[in-house]
Design a protein around this motif. Structure first.
Motif, mmCIF file in Angstrom:
data_model
loop_
_atom_site.group_PDB
_atom_site.id
_atom_site.type_symbol
_atom_site.label_atom_id
_atom_site.label_comp_id
_atom_site.label_asym_id
_atom_site.label_seq_id
_atom_site.Cartn_x
_atom_site.Cartn_y
_atom_site.Cartn_z
ATOM 1 N N LEU A 1 -12.347 7.121 43.745
ATOM 2 C CA LEU A 1 -12.618 6.024 42.840
ATOM 3 C C LEU A 1 -12.929 4.782 43.265
ATOM 4 C CD1 LEU A 1 -9.421 7.066 40.749
ATOM 5 C CD2 LEU A 1 -11.622 8.053 40.483
ATOM 6 N N CYS A 2 -14.060 4.188 43.236
ATOM 7 C CA CYS A 2 -14.673 3.263 43.838
ATOM 8 C C CYS A 2 -14.840 1.873 42.952
ATOM 9 C CB CYS A 2 -15.951 3.389 44.239
ATOM 10 S SG CYS A 2 -16.159 4.786 45.671
ATOM 11 N N ALA A 3 -13.981 0.852 43.201
ATOM 12 C CA ALA A 3 -14.029 -0.498 42.393
ATOM 13 C C ALA A 3 -15.291 -1.137 43.018
ATOM 14 C CB ALA A 3 -12.743 -1.219 42.653
ATOM 15 N N THR A 4 -15.958 -1.806 41.801
ATOM 16 C CA THR A 4 -17.202 -2.397 41.920
ATOM 17 C C THR A 4 -17.154 -3.898 41.289
ATOM 18 O OG1 THR A 4 -18.120 -1.316 39.913
ATOM 19 C CG2 THR A 4 -18.833 -0.382 42.119
ATOM 20 N N PRO A 5 -17.980 -4.628 41.497
ATOM 21 C CA PRO A 5 -17.540 -6.202 41.264
ATOM 22 C C PRO A 5 -17.911 -6.319 39.708
ATOM 23 C CG PRO A 5 -19.315 -5.934 43.219
ATOM 24 C CD PRO A 5 -18.925 -4.528 42.595
ATOM 25 N N ILE A 6 -16.942 -7.187 39.130
ATOM 26 C CA ILE A 6 -16.954 -7.555 37.661
ATOM 27 C C ILE A 6 -18.056 -8.604 37.495
ATOM 28 C CG2 ILE A 6 -14.642 -6.598 37.345
ATOM 29 C CD1 ILE A 6 -13.576 -9.581 37.393
ATOM 30 N N GLY A 7 -18.402 -9.137 38.505
ATOM 31 C CA GLY A 7 -19.627 -10.350 38.495
ATOM 32 C C GLY A 7 -20.248 -10.429 39.551
ATOM 33 N N ASN A 8 -19.376 -11.187 40.518
ATOM 34 C CA ASN A 8 -20.029 -11.461 41.807
ATOM 35 C C ASN A 8 -19.936 -10.493 42.872
ATOM 36 O OD1 ASN A 8 -20.364 -12.816 44.266
ATOM 37 N ND2 ASN A 8 -19.489 -14.643 43.500
ATOM 38 N N LEU A 9 -21.207 -10.057 43.137
ATOM 39 C CA LEU A 9 -21.631 -8.900 44.009
ATOM 40 C C LEU A 9 -21.007 -9.100 45.369
ATOM 41 C CD1 LEU A 9 -25.417 -8.222 43.469
ATOM 42 C CD2 LEU A 9 -23.277 -7.223 42.575
ATOM 43 N N GLU A 10 -20.530 -10.253 45.767
ATOM 44 C CA GLU A 10 -19.877 -10.282 46.953
ATOM 45 C C GLU A 10 -18.439 -9.569 47.034
ATOM 46 O OE1 GLU A 10 -19.923 -14.350 48.182
ATOM 47 O OE2 GLU A 10 -22.159 -14.260 48.460
ATOM 48 N N ASP A 11 -18.071 -9.422 45.681
ATOM 49 C CA ASP A 11 -16.450 -8.801 45.748
ATOM 50 C C ASP A 11 -16.416 -7.343 45.972
ATOM 51 O OD1 ASP A 11 -15.510 -11.391 44.935
ATOM 52 O OD2 ASP A 11 -15.707 -11.079 42.916
ATOM 53 N N ILE A 12 -17.715 -6.849 46.060
ATOM 54 C CA ILE A 12 -17.402 -5.417 46.723
ATOM 55 C C ILE A 12 -17.060 -5.355 48.209
ATOM 56 C CG2 ILE A 12 -19.806 -5.144 47.758
ATOM 57 C CD1 ILE A 12 -19.859 -2.363 45.934
ATOM 58 N N MET B 1 -16.986 19.502 43.189
ATOM 59 C CA MET B 1 -15.886 19.317 44.368
ATOM 60 C C MET B 1 -15.209 20.477 45.134
ATOM 61 S SD MET B 1 -14.412 15.759 43.035
ATOM 62 C CE MET B 1 -14.673 15.897 41.380
ATOM 63 N N LYS B 2 -14.969 21.477 44.154
ATOM 64 C CA LYS B 2 -14.506 22.757 44.620
ATOM 65 C C LYS B 2 -15.448 23.430 45.542
ATOM 66 C CE LYS B 2 -11.427 24.023 40.806
ATOM 67 N NZ LYS B 2 -11.133 25.176 39.561
ATOM 68 N N ASN B 3 -16.697 23.038 45.562
ATOM 69 C CA ASN B 3 -17.594 23.659 46.558
ATOM 70 C C ASN B 3 -17.928 22.803 47.862
ATOM 71 O OD1 ASN B 3 -18.079 26.154 45.090
ATOM 72 N ND2 ASN B 3 -19.579 24.932 43.850
ATOM 73 N N GLY B 4 -17.183 21.852 47.888
ATOM 74 C CA GLY B 4 -17.082 20.877 49.139
ATOM 75 C C GLY B 4 -17.862 19.613 48.762
ATOM 76 N N LYS B 5 -18.401 19.422 47.813
ATOM 77 C CA LYS B 5 -19.142 17.982 47.265
ATOM 78 C C LYS B 5 -17.872 16.630 47.418
ATOM 79 C CE LYS B 5 -23.290 19.940 47.532
ATOM 80 N NZ LYS B 5 -24.171 19.839 48.383
ATOM 81 N N ASN B 6 -18.333 15.918 48.020
ATOM 82 C CA ASN B 6 -17.529 14.725 47.753
ATOM 83 C C ASN B 6 -18.246 13.811 46.707
ATOM 84 O OD1 ASN B 6 -15.370 14.840 49.783
ATOM 85 N ND2 ASN B 6 -16.969 14.727 51.561
ATOM 86 N N ILE B 7 -17.397 13.179 45.688
ATOM 87 C CA ILE B 7 -18.090 12.381 44.517
ATOM 88 C C ILE B 7 -17.479 11.122 44.544
ATOM 89 C CG2 ILE B 7 -18.342 12.402 42.291
ATOM 90 C CD1 ILE B 7 -18.716 15.364 42.191
ATOM 91 N N ALA B 8 -18.196 10.183 44.291
ATOM 92 C CA ALA B 8 -17.638 8.579 44.218
ATOM 93 C C ALA B 8 -17.631 8.443 42.646
ATOM 94 C CB ALA B 8 -18.483 7.861 44.922
ATOM 95 N N LEU B 9 -16.958 7.812 41.993
ATOM 96 C CA LEU B 9 -16.811 7.577 40.685
ATOM 97 C C LEU B 9 -16.989 6.080 40.499
ATOM 98 C CD1 LEU B 9 -16.750 8.230 37.558
ATOM 99 C CD2 LEU B 9 -14.131 7.840 37.686
ATOM 100 N N ILE B 10 -17.907 5.553 39.601
ATOM 101 C CA ILE B 10 -17.923 3.903 39.626
ATOM 102 C C ILE B 10 -18.241 3.819 38.091
ATOM 103 C CG2 ILE B 10 -18.989 3.496 41.980
ATOM 104 C CD1 ILE B 10 -21.792 3.201 40.577
ATOM 105 N N THR B 11 -17.342 2.527 37.664
ATOM 106 C CA THR B 11 -17.735 2.212 36.107
ATOM 107 C C THR B 11 -18.826 1.000 36.173
ATOM 108 O OG1 THR B 11 -16.366 1.311 34.394
ATOM 109 C CG2 THR B 11 -15.780 0.396 36.458
ATOM 110 N N ASP B 12 -18.972 0.407 35.116
ATOM 111 C CA ASP B 12 -20.030 -0.396 35.002
ATOM 112 C C ASP B 12 -19.624 -1.899 35.652
ATOM 113 O OD1 ASP B 12 -21.950 1.038 33.273
ATOM 114 O OD2 ASP B 12 -21.247 0.089 31.268
#
Length: 291
Positions: free
Chosen positions: A7-18, A72-83
Motif C-alpha cells: 500500500l503506497c501512499a502518494t502525495p495529496i498535492g505537493n509531489l515532494e511529499d512522496i 500475487m499467489k503466482n508470485g507477482k508483487n503489486i503496489a496499490l496507489i490511490t488518486d
C-alpha cells in the motif's frame, strides 16, 4: 513464493511529499494497481517510473481484487496507489486488503500523506481522540442516521466534502450538532493551501458569500464532555427513581449494584439514592445497611 501487496501512499498535492521507499517500491514491483490510471500516469511519468499499471476502482473493486490476488499467489508483487494519499482510507483499497488477508497474501503499508491527519494536525482542535467519517452518505436515511450518531460525539470529527456539497453539509451539521468550532482545510500541501477556523454558522455565512473551491477536509469540535454528562444526568432525572432502578434490575443486576449505577447516572451518592428511595417508601428497599 507468493507475492505481496504494497500500500503506497502518494502525495495529496505537493509531489515532494512522496517517500524514497515508495518511489523504490513502485519501480521494483511487477504491477501497480491505480484508482485512476489517467491521473496516476502523471505521477509515474514525473518520477520516470515505467512499471506496468492496471485500474482498480470502486466499480471493479471485488472482481478485480480476486484477479490481483491470483497474480500475487503466482508470485507477482503489486503496489496499490490511490488518486492521492494513503490507499484504504475512504477508497476501494480496503476491499483489496480484506480479500488479501482472507487469501493469506501478505500486506504491508508504506506510510505517507493522508489528508485527514494533515488537516487534523493543523486545525487547532484536539488531536488526542478523533472520529473519521470520510464523506457523509448521500442517501437521506443513512445520512440522517450518521449525523444523529455524531450529536453526542465528544471526539474531534473529521469529514471530507466536495465544494458543490459543502454548504448543504455545513447546514446539516449545524442542524444536528448545533454551533461548534470548525476548521475547514482546502488545497492541502498545495500553493493555495487555506486553513479557515470559525464556527459552523460562520462557515455557512462565509461560503454563501464566497463560492467554495477545491476539496475540503472539515475538522469539527466534539461535544463538551461536561455538557454531555449534564444532559445525560438530566435525562435520567426525567424518569422516576423506581423506573431507574427497574431499568438495571430488569437486566439481572443486583439491587445493591443497581443503586450504584443509578447514583452514577444521576451524579449523586449512593446514600442519597437510598434516602430518596426510603422517603418514597418504595417496596424495592430491601436492606437498610449502606456499605
Amino acid at each position: 513464493m507468493q507475492g505481496k501487496l504494497y500500500l503506497c501512499a502518494t502525495p495529496i498535492g505537493n509531489l515532494e511529499d512522496i517517500t524514497l521507499r515508495v518511489l523504490r517500491t513502485l519501480k521494483e514491483v511487477d504491477l501497480i494497481a491505480a484508482e485512476d490510471t489517467r491521473n496516476s500516469i502523471k505521477l509515474l511519468n514525473h518520477f520516470e517510473i515505467k512499471t506496468p499499471m492496471t485500474s482498480y476502482h470502486e466499480y471493479n473493486k471485488i472482481e478485480k481484487a480476486y484477479q490481483l490476488v491470483e497474480k500475487m499467489k503466482n508470485g507477482k508483487n503489486i503496489a496499490l496507489i490511490t488518486d492521492a494519499g494513503t490507499p484504504g482510507i475512504s477508497d476501494p483499497g480496503e476491499e483489496l486488503v480484506r480479500i488479501c488477508q482472507e487469501s493469506g497474501i501478505v500486506v504491508t503499508s508504506l506510510p505517507g500523506a493522508a489528508a485527514c491527519i494533515t488537516a487534523l494536525t493543523i486545525s487547532g482542535l484536539s488531536t488526542r481522540r478523533f472520529s473519521f467519517e470520510a464523506f457523509l452518505p448521500k442517501e437521506k436515511k443513512e445520512r440522517t442516521l450518521i449525523l444523529s450518531s455524531l450529536e453526542q460525539e465528544t471526539r474531534t470529527i473529521i469529514i471530507y466534502e466536495a465544494p458543490h456539497h459543502l454548504i448543504k453539509t455545513l447546514e446539516d451539521l449545524y442542524h444536528s450538532l448545533g454551533e461548534r468550532n470548525i476548521t475547514l482545510c482546502r488545497e492541502l500541501t498545495k500553493k493555495y493551501e487555506t486553513i479557515f477556523s470559525t464556527t459552523i454558522s460562520g462557515a455557512i455565512s462565509h461560503y454563501k458569500e464566497q463560492a467554495p473551491k477545491g476539496e475540503f477536509v472539515l475538522i469539527i469540535q466534539g461535544k463538551n464532555q461536561q455538557e454531555l454528562l449534564k444532559e445525560q444526568q438530566q435525562n435520567w432525572k426525567n424518569i422516576s427513581l423506581e423506573e431507574h432502578m427497574e431499568h438495571y434490575e430488569s437486566q439481572n443486576i443486583s439491587h445493591k449494584e443497581a443503586m450504584k449505577l443509578v447514583a452514577k447516572d444521576r451524579g449523586i451518592s449512593k446514600r442519597e439514592v437510598y434516602q430518596m428511595l426510603l422517603t418514597e417508601n418504595q417496596p424495592i428497599i430491601q436492606d437498610n445497611r449502606i456499605k
